[in-house]
Design a protein around this motif. Structure first.
Motif, PDB file in Angstrom:
ATOM      1  N   VAL A  20      -1.714  -0.724  -4.327  1.00 17.90           N
ATOM      2  CA  VAL A  20      -2.410  -0.049  -3.945  1.00 17.90           C
ATOM      3  C   VAL A  20      -2.149   1.505  -3.709  1.00 17.90           C
ATOM      4  O   VAL A  20      -1.111   1.608  -3.193  1.00 17.90           O
ATOM      5  CB  VAL A  20      -3.196  -0.426  -2.822  1.00 17.90           C
ATOM      6  CG1 VAL A  20      -4.639   0.353  -2.558  1.00 17.90           C
ATOM      7  CG2 VAL A  20      -4.735  -1.864  -3.194  1.00 17.90           C
ATOM      8  N   GLY A  21      -2.752   2.856  -4.250  1.00 18.45           N
ATOM      9  CA  GLY A  21      -2.697   4.192  -3.688  1.00 18.45           C
ATOM     10  C   GLY A  21      -3.768   4.745  -3.032  1.00 18.45           C
ATOM     11  O   GLY A  21      -4.302   4.461  -2.917  1.00 18.45           O
ATOM     12  N   VAL A  22      -3.230   5.054  -1.340  1.00 21.15           N
ATOM     13  CA  VAL A  22      -4.209   5.704  -0.919  1.00 21.15           C
ATOM     14  C   VAL A  22      -3.904   7.200  -0.585  1.00 21.15           C
ATOM     15  O   VAL A  22      -2.975   7.717  -0.901  1.00 21.15           O
ATOM     16  CB  VAL A  22      -3.556   5.205   0.368  1.00 21.15           C
ATOM     17  CG1 VAL A  22      -4.139   3.794   0.992  1.00 21.15           C
ATOM     18  CG2 VAL A  22      -2.217   5.119   1.156  1.00 21.15           C
ATOM     19  N   LEU A  23      -4.851   7.772  -0.615  1.00 21.81           N
ATOM     20  CA  LEU A  23      -5.349   9.250   0.401  1.00 21.81           C
ATOM     21  C   LEU A  23      -6.298   9.174   0.896  1.00 21.81           C
ATOM     22  O   LEU A  23      -7.681   9.576   1.412  1.00 21.81           O
ATOM     23  CB  LEU A  23      -6.167  10.012  -1.137  1.00 21.81           C
ATOM     24  CG  LEU A  23      -5.174   9.557  -2.250  1.00 21.81           C
ATOM     25  CD1 LEU A  23      -5.435   9.281  -3.241  1.00 21.81           C
ATOM     26  CD2 LEU A  23      -4.781  11.499  -3.054  1.00 21.81           C
ATOM     27  N   PRO A  24      -5.806   8.988   2.252  1.00 19.40           N
ATOM     28  CA  PRO A  24      -7.352   8.427   3.221  1.00 19.40           C
ATOM     29  C   PRO A  24      -7.208   9.998   3.940  1.00 19.40           C
ATOM     30  O   PRO A  24      -6.925  10.363   5.485  1.00 19.40           O
ATOM     31  CB  PRO A  24      -5.883   7.552   4.292  1.00 19.40           C
ATOM     32  CG  PRO A  24      -4.493   8.621   3.849  1.00 19.40           C
ATOM     33  CD  PRO A  24      -5.039   7.918   2.925  1.00 19.40           C
ATOM     34  N   PHE A  25      -7.434  10.944   3.129  1.00 24.19           N
ATOM     35  CA  PHE A  25      -7.582  12.277   3.792  1.00 24.19           C
ATOM     36  C   PHE A  25      -8.492  12.605   5.139  1.00 24.19           C
ATOM     37  O   PHE A  25      -9.334  12.336   4.631  1.00 24.19           O
ATOM     38  CB  PHE A  25      -6.792  13.403   2.808  1.00 24.19           C
ATOM     39  CG  PHE A  25      -6.396  13.605   1.911  1.00 24.19           C
ATOM     40  CD1 PHE A  25      -5.635  12.447   1.689  1.00 24.19           C
ATOM     41  CD2 PHE A  25      -6.314  14.364   0.704  1.00 24.19           C
ATOM     42  CE1 PHE A  25      -3.811  12.397   1.118  1.00 24.19           C
ATOM     43  CE2 PHE A  25      -4.595  14.754  -0.024  1.00 24.19           C
ATOM     44  CZ  PHE A  25      -4.089  13.862   0.470  1.00 24.19           C
ATOM     45  N   VAL A  26      -7.962  13.313   5.729  1.00 23.12           N
ATOM     46  CA  VAL A  26      -9.416  13.756   6.520  1.00 23.12           C
ATOM     47  C   VAL A  26      -9.903  15.142   5.844  1.00 23.12           C
ATOM     48  O   VAL A  26     -10.003  15.991   5.358  1.00 23.12           O
ATOM     49  CB  VAL A  26      -8.799  15.172   7.902  1.00 23.12           C
ATOM     50  CG1 VAL A  26      -9.923  15.683   8.785  1.00 23.12           C
ATOM     51  CG2 VAL A  26      -7.360  13.627   8.890  1.00 23.12           C
ATOM     52  N   ALA A  27     -10.906  15.003   6.101  1.00 22.77           N
ATOM     53  CA  ALA A  27     -12.591  15.538   5.617  1.00 22.77           C
ATOM     54  C   ALA A  27     -12.588  17.109   6.157  1.00 22.77           C
ATOM     55  O   ALA A  27     -13.791  18.260   6.214  1.00 22.77           O
ATOM     56  CB  ALA A  27     -13.477  15.226   5.697  1.00 22.77           C
ATOM     57  N   THR A  28     -11.658  18.219   5.905  1.00 25.71           N
ATOM     58  CA  THR A  28     -11.605  19.692   6.279  1.00 25.71           C
ATOM     59  C   THR A  28     -11.832  20.459   5.204  1.00 25.71           C
ATOM     60  O   THR A  28     -11.870  19.716   3.950  1.00 25.71           O
ATOM     61  CB  THR A  28      -9.947  19.784   6.776  1.00 25.71           C
ATOM     62  OG1 THR A  28      -8.516  19.927   5.025  1.00 25.71           O
ATOM     63  CG2 THR A  28      -8.909  19.443   8.134  1.00 25.71           C
ATOM     64  N   GLU A  29     -12.074  21.639   5.369  1.00 20.39           N
ATOM     65  CA  GLU A  29     -12.472  22.573   4.212  1.00 20.39           C
ATOM     66  C   GLU A  29     -11.444  22.120   2.958  1.00 20.39           C
ATOM     67  O   GLU A  29     -11.881  22.209   2.195  1.00 20.39           O
ATOM     68  CB  GLU A  29     -12.884  23.670   4.462  1.00 20.39           C
ATOM     69  CG  GLU A  29     -13.174  25.013   3.217  1.00 20.39           C
ATOM     70  CD  GLU A  29     -13.256  26.256   3.784  1.00 20.39           C
ATOM     71  OE1 GLU A  29     -13.682  27.093   3.028  1.00 20.39           O
ATOM     72  OE2 GLU A  29     -12.945  26.482   5.139  1.00 20.39           O
TER      73      GLU A  29
ATOM     74  N   ILE B 216       1.031  -1.104  -0.354  1.00 21.54           N
ATOM     75  CA  ILE B 216       0.139  -0.318   0.224  1.00 21.54           C
ATOM     76  C   ILE B 216       0.907   1.353  -0.044  1.00 21.54           C
ATOM     77  O   ILE B 216       1.861   1.422   1.179  1.00 21.54           O
ATOM     78  CB  ILE B 216      -0.997  -0.160   0.927  1.00 21.54           C
ATOM     79  CG1 ILE B 216      -1.862  -1.239   1.533  1.00 21.54           C
ATOM     80  CG2 ILE B 216      -2.088   0.938   1.501  1.00 21.54           C
ATOM     81  CD1 ILE B 216      -2.156  -1.867   2.898  1.00 21.54           C
ATOM     82  N   LEU B 217       0.543   2.273  -1.101  1.00 18.46           N
ATOM     83  CA  LEU B 217       2.094   3.378  -1.476  1.00 18.46           C
ATOM     84  C   LEU B 217       1.109   4.988  -0.563  1.00 18.46           C
ATOM     85  O   LEU B 217       0.309   4.892  -1.076  1.00 18.46           O
ATOM     86  CB  LEU B 217       2.224   3.460  -2.437  1.00 18.46           C
ATOM     87  CG  LEU B 217       3.138   4.322  -2.873  1.00 18.46           C
ATOM     88  CD1 LEU B 217       4.262   4.142  -1.788  1.00 18.46           C
ATOM     89  CD2 LEU B 217       3.697   4.312  -4.362  1.00 18.46           C
ATOM     90  N   PHE B 218       1.389   5.938   0.184  1.00 21.23           N
ATOM     91  CA  PHE B 218       1.451   6.209  -0.283  1.00 21.23           C
ATOM     92  C   PHE B 218       2.591   7.744  -0.267  1.00 21.23           C
ATOM     93  O   PHE B 218       3.411   7.354   0.141  1.00 21.23           O
ATOM     94  CB  PHE B 218       1.005   7.074   1.694  1.00 21.23           C
ATOM     95  CG  PHE B 218       0.411   8.749   1.143  1.00 21.23           C
ATOM     96  CD1 PHE B 218      -0.748   9.279   1.480  1.00 21.23           C
ATOM     97  CD2 PHE B 218       1.943   9.629   2.174  1.00 21.23           C
ATOM     98  CE1 PHE B 218      -1.171  10.705   1.460  1.00 21.23           C
ATOM     99  CE2 PHE B 218       1.716  11.271   1.951  1.00 21.23           C
ATOM    100  CZ  PHE B 218       0.118  11.641   1.620  1.00 21.23           C
ATOM    101  N   VAL B 219       2.197   8.859  -1.521  1.00 22.21           N
ATOM    102  CA  VAL B 219       3.322   9.735  -1.729  1.00 22.21           C
ATOM    103  C   VAL B 219       3.024  10.795  -1.427  1.00 22.21           C
ATOM    104  O   VAL B 219       1.855  11.662  -1.994  1.00 22.21           O
ATOM    105  CB  VAL B 219       4.104   9.282  -3.197  1.00 22.21           C
ATOM    106  CG1 VAL B 219       4.984  10.509  -3.713  1.00 22.21           C
ATOM    107  CG2 VAL B 219       3.962   8.027  -3.552  1.00 22.21           C
ATOM    108  N   GLY B 220       3.596  12.232  -0.906  1.00 20.81           N
ATOM    109  CA  GLY B 220       3.230  13.237  -0.881  1.00 20.81           C
ATOM    110  C   GLY B 220       4.298  14.205   0.606  1.00 20.81           C
ATOM    111  O   GLY B 220       4.867  13.351   0.873  1.00 20.81           O
ATOM    112  N   ASN B 221       3.807  14.762   1.164  1.00 21.03           N
ATOM    113  CA  ASN B 221       3.738  15.508   1.998  1.00 21.03           C
ATOM    114  C   ASN B 221       3.360  14.738   3.328  1.00 21.03           C
ATOM    115  O   ASN B 221       1.525  14.604   3.268  1.00 21.03           O
ATOM    116  CB  ASN B 221       2.942  17.234   1.948  1.00 21.03           C
ATOM    117  CG  ASN B 221       3.645  18.020   0.965  1.00 21.03           C
ATOM    118  OD1 ASN B 221       4.618  17.980   0.635  1.00 21.03           O
ATOM    119  ND2 ASN B 221       3.276  18.954  -0.176  1.00 21.03           N
TER     120      ASN B 221
END
Length: 401
Positions: free
Chosen positions: A292-301, A216-221
Motif C-alpha cells: 500500500v502507498g500512503v499520502l496521509p496529508f493534513v488538509a492545509t490550503e 505500508i510505504l511513504f516516499v517523500g519529504n
C-alpha cells in the motif's frame, strides 16, 4: 536553445520534478545548465552526460553559508550567480524552480532580454502557512511575518512567460490571480519512466529482513503537513489485525526527530522504519515490495491544491493508494478508481482502511491495476512533457514588467 535551470535546492537532492523537466529538454536537443546550492564535498562544476551543473560555493561556517546562499527572493549572491551562469552559456531562456529564486531569475532575464519560466512546484504562500513553528528557520519566519510571499507571487506570475503548475486546482488559482490561461501550463508530477516501476527489482538491502512482511510505504519529504504522525498513531490498531505489518518511510525532513520520538514512545520500533533519503532512481525497488502507498496529508490550503510525485508513482507501480480526502487528490483517485480516501487527521479511519487493504489482496490488485492503467493513459508523463516543451519553445511574448 541554451537553458539555464535555477534550482533552489541542493542538486540532485529532492529534485525529481527538476530531473524530469531537464530530461525533456535534453531529449529535444537543447543544452541545459543547472544552477543550485552545494553541500560540503560536492563539486562546484561538473558534467553529467549532456547536463552541466554549476553550484554556489558552500561556506565553512554553517550560519554564514545559510545567510549567503539562502534562496530568498533578491539575494545578491544568487542574482550574481544567475547572471554569471546565464551569461557564460549565452542562455536563451531561464527556468526557475519555486518562488524564492523567481524574482532574481526574472530580474536577470529582463536585463538579458530573454524569457523566464516559473515552475510553481510548491504554492509558496500556502506552503509557508503550513510550516509549523518548530520547522521554520529564521528566514522563513521573517518572510512569513512580513507577508512578502503573496505580493511577490503575484508579481512573478504576471511577469513570467509561463508558469508551470502541478494540478488543475493550482492552475485555476493562478488564473484567478489574473494570469492569462495560456500562460498557466499544467505539468503534472506523473512518472517519466513508468516501465521501471514494474520491473522485477530485488528487495533493497535495508528491507531484506522484511521481505515477507506486509508493507505500508511513504516516499517523500517528511514535513508536518505530510501527516505521517497519523499513520504511526494508526499502527497499533493495524497490528491487531495484521501483526507483522511494517510502515516504511523513504525520505527525510524537518519532522523526522519528532516522528522517531513518537515511534519510541509507542514502542513501535519493530513496525516503523525510517530509511532516509534515497535517490529517485532507487524508489521503484521500494515501491515494488510494498502493498500500500500512503499520502496521509493534513488538509492545509497548500495540500488541497497540490499533487505529489508519489501519488502517480504509487499508481504507476500498481500500488493501491490511501490518501487524505482533499480536492486535488480526490480528483485523481476518484477518476482513476485507484485507491481509498480517508478523513484527514483521523488515525482511526486510516487504520480501518489500511487493515481492509492489507487483508484483501483482490481489492489491492483491482485498485493497483486501475492506477497503472491511468498512468499509462490519461496521466502519462508524455502529455505533461509535451505541454512543458511547447511552452518553453514558444517564441517570447511580452509579459508585464
Amino acid at each position: 536553445m541554451n537553458f539555464l535551470y535555477v534550482y533552489d535546492g541542493h542538486w540532485p537532492h529532492n529534485a525529481t520534478r527538476v530531473s524530469k523537466q531537464i530530461s525533456v529538454l535534453i531529449s529535444a536537443g537543447h543544452s541545459v545548465t543547472i544552477l543550485s546550492r552545494s553541500r560540503p564535498g560536492q563539486a562546484l562544476n561538473e558534467t553529467n552526460g549532456k547536463l552541466s551543473v554549476v553550484r554556489l560555493p558552500s561556506w565553512k561556517w554553517r550560519l554564514a553559508d545559510k545567510l549567503a546562499t539562502y534562496p530568498v527572493f533578491l539575494n545578491p549572491v544568487w542574482v550574481s550567480a544567475i547572471r554569471s551562469a546565464a551569461s557564460a552559456i549565452k542562455a536563451d531562456a531561464i527556468i526557475v524552480r519555486d518562488l524564492p529564486l523567481a524574482p532574481a531569475a526574472l530580474h536577470v532575464a529582463r536585463k538579458m532580454r530573454i524569457p523566464a519560466h516559473y515552475d510553481m512546484a510548491e504554492v509558496y504562500p500556502a506552503a509557508l502557512d503550513s510550516i509549523l513553528s518548530h520547522e521554520a528557520g529564521i528566514a522563513i519566519k521573517i518572510v512569513r511575518t512580513l507577508k512578502l510571499a503573496v505580493p511577490i507571487e503575484k508579481w512573478v506570475v504576471h511577469r513570467a512567460q509561463s508558469t508551470f503548475v502541478v494540478s488543475e486546482d493550482s492552475r485555476e488559482r493562478c488564473i484567478a490571480l489574473g494570469v492569462p490561461a495560456d500562460r498557466v501550463v499544467l505539468v503534472g508530477n506523473t512518472p517519466a519512466n513508468p516501465e521501471a516501476l514494474l520491473s522485477d527489482w530485488p528487495i533493497p538491502d535495508d528491507l531484506a529482513d522484511a521481505a515477507d512482511r506486509p508493507m505500508i510505504l511513504f516516499v517523500g519529504n517528511i514535513f508536518a503537513d505530510r501527516g505521517l504522525r497519523y499513520v504511526i498513531d494508526a499502527m497499533p490498531t493495524v497490528l491487531r489485525s495484521v501483526p507483522t505489518a511494517l510502515f516504511a518511510v523513504v525520505g527525510d525532513g524537518r519532522e523526522c526527530p519528532l516522528l522517531k520520538a513518537q515511534v519510541a514512545e509507542q514502542s513501535l520500533q519493530q513496525h516503523v522504519r525510517f530509511l532516509g533519503w534515497k535517490h529517485h532512481d532507487t524508489h521503484p525497488a521500494y515501491l515494488r515490495h510494498a502493498q500500500v502507498g500512503v499520502l496521509p496529508f493534513v488538509a492545509t490550503e497548500h495540500i488541497r491544491i497540490t499533487l505529489a510525485n508519489k501519488l502517480f508513482d504509487y499508481m504507476g507501480a500498481s500500488l493501491p493508494v490511501v490518501a487524505s480526502d482533499v480536492p486535488s487528490m480526490r480528483r485523481i483517485i476518484d477518476d482513476a478508481s485507484c485507491g481509498m480516501l480517508v478523513e484527514p487527521e483521523n488515525a482511526a479511519a486510516l487504520a480501518d482502511v489500511l487493515v481492509k487493504l492489507l487483508l484483501d489482496r483482490s481489492l489491492r490488485q483491482t485498485l493497483g491495476t486501475n492506477g497503472r492503467e491511468a498512468v499509462s493513459g490519461r496521466y502519462a508523463w508524455s502529455n505533461d512533457a509535451s505541454r512543458f516543451l511547447a511552452a518553453v519553445e514558444r517564441p517570447s511574448t511580452r509579459a508585464r514588467r
